[in-house]
Design a protein around this motif. Structure first.
Motif, PDB file in Angstrom:
ATOM      1  N   ARG A  11      33.963  37.841  37.730  1.00 25.61           N
ATOM      2  CA  ARG A  11      34.860  37.078  38.599  1.00 25.61           C
ATOM      3  C   ARG A  11      35.524  35.946  37.826  1.00 25.61           C
ATOM      4  O   ARG A  11      36.727  35.724  37.941  1.00 25.61           O
ATOM      5  CB  ARG A  11      34.084  36.543  39.805  1.00 25.61           C
ATOM      6  CG  ARG A  11      34.967  35.816  40.791  1.00 25.61           C
ATOM      7  CD  ARG A  11      34.349  35.652  42.125  1.00 25.61           C
ATOM      8  NE  ARG A  11      33.257  34.700  42.139  1.00 25.61           N
ATOM      9  CZ  ARG A  11      32.768  34.159  43.241  1.00 25.61           C
ATOM     10  NH1 ARG A  11      33.277  34.473  44.425  1.00 25.61           N
ATOM     11  NH2 ARG A  11      31.776  33.326  43.186  1.00 25.61           N
ATOM     12  N   LYS A  44      33.658  44.636  45.110  1.00 25.43           N
ATOM     13  CA  LYS A  44      34.143  44.563  46.498  1.00 25.43           C
ATOM     14  C   LYS A  44      32.992  44.295  47.467  1.00 25.43           C
ATOM     15  O   LYS A  44      33.135  43.511  48.412  1.00 25.43           O
ATOM     16  CB  LYS A  44      34.884  45.840  46.881  1.00 25.43           C
ATOM     17  CG  LYS A  44      35.586  45.712  48.209  1.00 25.43           C
ATOM     18  CD  LYS A  44      36.570  46.820  48.427  1.00 25.43           C
ATOM     19  CE  LYS A  44      37.360  46.558  49.686  1.00 25.43           C
ATOM     20  NZ  LYS A  44      38.496  47.438  49.842  1.00 25.43           N
ATOM     21  N   HIS A  49      36.694  41.741  48.095  1.00 24.58           N
ATOM     22  CA  HIS A  49      37.988  42.160  47.561  1.00 24.58           C
ATOM     23  C   HIS A  49      37.747  42.995  46.318  1.00 24.58           C
ATOM     24  O   HIS A  49      36.767  42.779  45.610  1.00 24.58           O
ATOM     25  CB  HIS A  49      38.846  40.954  47.154  1.00 24.58           C
ATOM     26  CG  HIS A  49      39.136  40.018  48.259  1.00 24.58           C
ATOM     27  ND1 HIS A  49      40.078  40.271  49.237  1.00 24.58           N
ATOM     28  CD2 HIS A  49      38.595  38.814  48.578  1.00 24.58           C
ATOM     29  CE1 HIS A  49      40.103  39.264  50.082  1.00 24.58           C
ATOM     30  NE2 HIS A  49      39.207  38.365  49.711  1.00 24.58           N
ATOM     31  N   GLU A  53      42.582  42.932  43.466  1.00 27.86           N
ATOM     32  CA  GLU A  53      43.022  42.044  44.548  1.00 27.86           C
ATOM     33  C   GLU A  53      42.612  40.605  44.256  1.00 27.86           C
ATOM     34  O   GLU A  53      43.378  39.669  44.472  1.00 27.86           O
ATOM     35  CB  GLU A  53      42.422  42.473  45.883  1.00 27.86           C
ATOM     36  CG  GLU A  53      42.945  43.770  46.410  1.00 27.86           C
ATOM     37  CD  GLU A  53      42.136  44.290  47.597  1.00 27.86           C
ATOM     38  OE1 GLU A  53      42.693  45.121  48.324  1.00 27.86           O
ATOM     39  OE2 GLU A  53      40.962  43.899  47.772  1.00 27.86           O
ATOM     40  N   TYR A  54      41.386  40.437  43.771  1.00 24.90           N
ATOM     41  CA  TYR A  54      40.884  39.099  43.464  1.00 24.90           C
ATOM     42  C   TYR A  54      41.735  38.457  42.369  1.00 24.90           C
ATOM     43  O   TYR A  54      42.165  37.302  42.500  1.00 24.90           O
ATOM     44  CB  TYR A  54      39.419  39.176  43.040  1.00 24.90           C
ATOM     45  CG  TYR A  54      38.792  37.827  42.833  1.00 24.90           C
ATOM     46  CD1 TYR A  54      38.352  37.083  43.917  1.00 24.90           C
ATOM     47  CD2 TYR A  54      38.669  37.280  41.563  1.00 24.90           C
ATOM     48  CE1 TYR A  54      37.790  35.823  43.740  1.00 24.90           C
ATOM     49  CE2 TYR A  54      38.114  36.028  41.375  1.00 24.90           C
ATOM     50  CZ  TYR A  54      37.672  35.314  42.469  1.00 24.90           C
ATOM     51  OH  TYR A  54      37.132  34.068  42.282  1.00 24.90           O
ATOM     52  N   ARG A  55      41.973  39.190  41.297  1.00 22.25           N
ATOM     53  CA  ARG A  55      42.786  38.666  40.198  1.00 22.25           C
ATOM     54  C   ARG A  55      44.176  38.283  40.698  1.00 22.25           C
ATOM     55  O   ARG A  55      44.686  37.214  40.392  1.00 22.25           O
ATOM     56  CB  ARG A  55      42.891  39.693  39.081  1.00 22.25           C
ATOM     57  CG  ARG A  55      43.828  39.258  37.975  1.00 22.25           C
ATOM     58  CD  ARG A  55      43.907  40.278  36.888  1.00 22.25           C
ATOM     59  NE  ARG A  55      42.954  39.925  35.837  1.00 22.25           N
ATOM     60  CZ  ARG A  55      42.721  40.650  34.774  1.00 22.25           C
ATOM     61  NH1 ARG A  55      43.331  41.796  34.620  1.00 22.25           N
ATOM     62  NH2 ARG A  55      41.865  40.243  33.863  1.00 22.25           N
ATOM     63  N   TYR A  56      44.787  39.132  41.469  1.00 20.79           N
ATOM     64  CA  TYR A  56      46.143  38.883  41.955  1.00 20.79           C
ATOM     65  C   TYR A  56      46.183  37.657  42.875  1.00 20.79           C
ATOM     66  O   TYR A  56      47.117  36.863  42.807  1.00 20.79           O
ATOM     67  CB  TYR A  56      46.678  40.110  42.693  1.00 20.79           C
ATOM     68  CG  TYR A  56      48.079  39.921  43.172  1.00 20.79           C
ATOM     69  CD1 TYR A  56      49.159  39.968  42.289  1.00 20.79           C
ATOM     70  CD2 TYR A  56      48.347  39.665  44.523  1.00 20.79           C
ATOM     71  CE1 TYR A  56      50.456  39.776  42.730  1.00 20.79           C
ATOM     72  CE2 TYR A  56      49.642  39.464  44.970  1.00 20.79           C
ATOM     73  CZ  TYR A  56      50.685  39.519  44.070  1.00 20.79           C
ATOM     74  OH  TYR A  56      51.963  39.325  44.496  1.00 20.79           O
ATOM     75  N   SER A  57      45.155  37.488  43.693  1.00 20.68           N
ATOM     76  CA  SER A  57      45.151  36.382  44.653  1.00 20.68           C
ATOM     77  C   SER A  57      44.995  35.024  43.974  1.00 20.68           C
ATOM     78  O   SER A  57      45.308  33.998  44.560  1.00 20.68           O
ATOM     79  CB  SER A  57      44.080  36.579  45.717  1.00 20.68           C
ATOM     80  OG  SER A  57      42.793  36.419  45.149  1.00 20.68           O
ATOM     81  N   TYR A  58      44.543  35.008  42.740  1.00 17.65           N
ATOM     82  CA  TYR A  58      44.327  33.743  42.014  1.00 17.65           C
ATOM     83  C   TYR A  58      45.346  33.500  40.928  1.00 17.65           C
ATOM     84  O   TYR A  58      45.182  32.597  40.121  1.00 17.65           O
ATOM     85  CB  TYR A  58      42.903  33.669  41.449  1.00 17.65           C
ATOM     86  CG  TYR A  58      41.927  33.340  42.532  1.00 17.65           C
ATOM     87  CD1 TYR A  58      41.651  32.020  42.847  1.00 17.65           C
ATOM     88  CD2 TYR A  58      41.317  34.334  43.275  1.00 17.65           C
ATOM     89  CE1 TYR A  58      40.773  31.701  43.872  1.00 17.65           C
ATOM     90  CE2 TYR A  58      40.453  34.031  44.307  1.00 17.65           C
ATOM     91  CZ  TYR A  58      40.177  32.710  44.593  1.00 17.65           C
ATOM     92  OH  TYR A  58      39.325  32.409  45.607  1.00 17.65           O
ATOM     93  N   ARG A  59      46.410  34.268  40.894  1.00 16.04           N
ATOM     94  CA  ARG A  59      47.470  34.027  39.904  1.00 16.04           C
ATOM     95  C   ARG A  59      48.216  32.755  40.273  1.00 16.04           C
ATOM     96  O   ARG A  59      48.495  32.498  41.437  1.00 16.04           O
ATOM     97  CB  ARG A  59      48.461  35.187  39.900  1.00 16.04           C
ATOM     98  CG  ARG A  59      47.970  36.355  39.120  1.00 16.04           C
ATOM     99  CD  ARG A  59      49.113  37.263  38.789  1.00 16.04           C
ATOM    100  NE  ARG A  59      48.590  38.334  37.954  1.00 16.04           N
ATOM    101  CZ  ARG A  59      49.038  39.557  37.986  1.00 16.04           C
ATOM    102  NH1 ARG A  59      50.037  39.874  38.777  1.00 16.04           N
ATOM    103  NH2 ARG A  59      48.537  40.466  37.201  1.00 16.04           N
TER     104      ARG A  59
END
Length: 61
Positions: A11, A44, A49, A53-59
């Motif tokens: 993570r 997940k 997630h 999805e996790y990586r994208y949500s923290y960009r």
């Protein structure tokens, strides 16, 4: 417990700006997951997630 620690390391790597070009599957394999699908399922289940999805949500915006 060891699996959870590996998932926490994954993570952290997924949102590390220095590792943003490393493929998600390579992050999982680096921390001991043998294939992308088992890593994705475990991530997940633990965090709600997929790793992508996790990586994208923290960009950064």
């Amino acid at each position: 417990m060891l699996r959870r620690q590996r998932l926490e390391k994954c993570r952290a790597d997924l949102v590390d700006p220095l590792l943003q070009t490393r493929p998600v599957s390579a992050v999982g394999m680096h921390w001991g997951f043998t294939d992308a699908s088992s890593f994705s399922r475990a991530f997940k289940n633990a965090f709600g997630h997929s790793p992508s999805e996790y990586r994208y949500s923290y960009r950064p915006a």
